[in-house]
Design a protein around this motif. Sequence first.
Motif, PDB file in Angstrom:
ATOM      1  N   LEU A  71      84.973   9.693  69.400  1.00  0.00           N
ATOM      2  CA  LEU A  71      85.034   9.150  70.760  1.00  0.00           C
ATOM      3  C   LEU A  71      85.524  10.196  71.751  1.00  0.00           C
ATOM      4  O   LEU A  71      85.099  10.226  72.901  1.00  0.00           O
ATOM      5  CB  LEU A  71      85.946   7.923  70.800  1.00  0.00           C
ATOM      6  CG  LEU A  71      85.381   6.645  70.206  1.00  0.00           C
ATOM      7  CD1 LEU A  71      86.462   5.583  70.108  1.00  0.00           C
ATOM      8  CD2 LEU A  71      84.192   6.137  71.007  1.00  0.00           C
ATOM      9  N   GLN A 108      85.347  -0.289  73.669  1.00  0.00           N
ATOM     10  CA  GLN A 108      85.226  -0.954  74.967  1.00  0.00           C
ATOM     11  C   GLN A 108      85.774  -2.377  74.923  1.00  0.00           C
ATOM     12  O   GLN A 108      86.268  -2.888  75.922  1.00  0.00           O
ATOM     13  CB  GLN A 108      83.766  -0.981  75.428  1.00  0.00           C
ATOM     14  CG  GLN A 108      83.213   0.367  75.785  1.00  0.00           C
ATOM     15  CD  GLN A 108      81.700   0.382  75.914  1.00  0.00           C
ATOM     16  OE1 GLN A 108      81.018  -0.622  75.701  1.00  0.00           O
ATOM     17  NE2 GLN A 108      81.156   1.542  76.242  1.00  0.00           N
ATOM     18  N   ASN A 167      77.390   3.791  68.453  1.00  0.00           N
ATOM     19  CA  ASN A 167      77.328   2.687  69.415  1.00  0.00           C
ATOM     20  C   ASN A 167      78.256   1.552  68.999  1.00  0.00           C
ATOM     21  O   ASN A 167      78.893   0.931  69.848  1.00  0.00           O
ATOM     22  CB  ASN A 167      75.895   2.187  69.578  1.00  0.00           C
ATOM     23  CG  ASN A 167      75.036   3.161  70.361  1.00  0.00           C
ATOM     24  OD1 ASN A 167      75.545   4.002  71.100  1.00  0.00           O
ATOM     25  ND2 ASN A 167      73.733   3.061  70.194  1.00  0.00           N
ATOM     26  N   LYS A 222      81.762   2.656  69.906  1.00  0.00           N
ATOM     27  CA  LYS A 222      81.935   2.580  71.362  1.00  0.00           C
ATOM     28  C   LYS A 222      82.123   1.133  71.817  1.00  0.00           C
ATOM     29  O   LYS A 222      82.981   0.848  72.657  1.00  0.00           O
ATOM     30  CB  LYS A 222      80.741   3.207  72.077  1.00  0.00           C
ATOM     31  CG  LYS A 222      80.695   4.712  71.976  1.00  0.00           C
ATOM     32  CD  LYS A 222      79.430   5.264  72.604  1.00  0.00           C
ATOM     33  CE  LYS A 222      79.302   6.752  72.388  1.00  0.00           C
ATOM     34  NZ  LYS A 222      78.012   7.277  72.873  1.00  0.00           N
TER      35      LYS A 222
END
Length: 191
Positions: free
Chosen positions: A170, A53, A46, A49
């Motif tokens: 990823l 992002q 997480n 990510k």
Amino acid sequence: MRSLFLTVALVFNALTAFAQTPLAPVFQSTFESNYRAGECGTNIMNLVKLANQGGLDTSSMHIVQITNKGLFNFGMVGAYEARGYRFPPPTREKIAYTDLRSWYHHVILEHNGFIYDYDFGVEPQITPVAEYIERMFLPNKKWSMGSQITPREERLSKYQVEVHSAQDYLAAKRGQGEVMTMGAFLDLFSH
């Protein structure tokens, strides 16, 4: 990958412990909200990510899985500064503390010579690899139930480290990473 990883490790080993990486604000701001006890792999994924992002370059981020290939500690990884919570009476208010924990494996993130670990301490700490390994896995302390200390050299040779590119994760390319002993991994950052 090993030569690239070794080069990156040696270059960034010269940085001071006070260096801020671009990932630091993301980790610090999610230390509580992104943490789920017993889910170290998910917590780290997480984080990767969120970094991706947020437009951060993940090419120098490495997901590191630690396992115990030895017989000591029943084959589990012993972590000495692991985060925990108590809810003592009468208020049952949540109190954070650190203590010895044993896990079947542990997953952390290495980025530019620093470790990001939601389970390390009660506040976010961005720690140089060598310092993190020493404090989390190698202190000369006894287990609360044991009378012996597993020798440092045994932990360095029997803890296995598997390093994966965060970008591979990823992209859902989850093959076997680069495998080495914890001692070899530590050597990459101890020069």
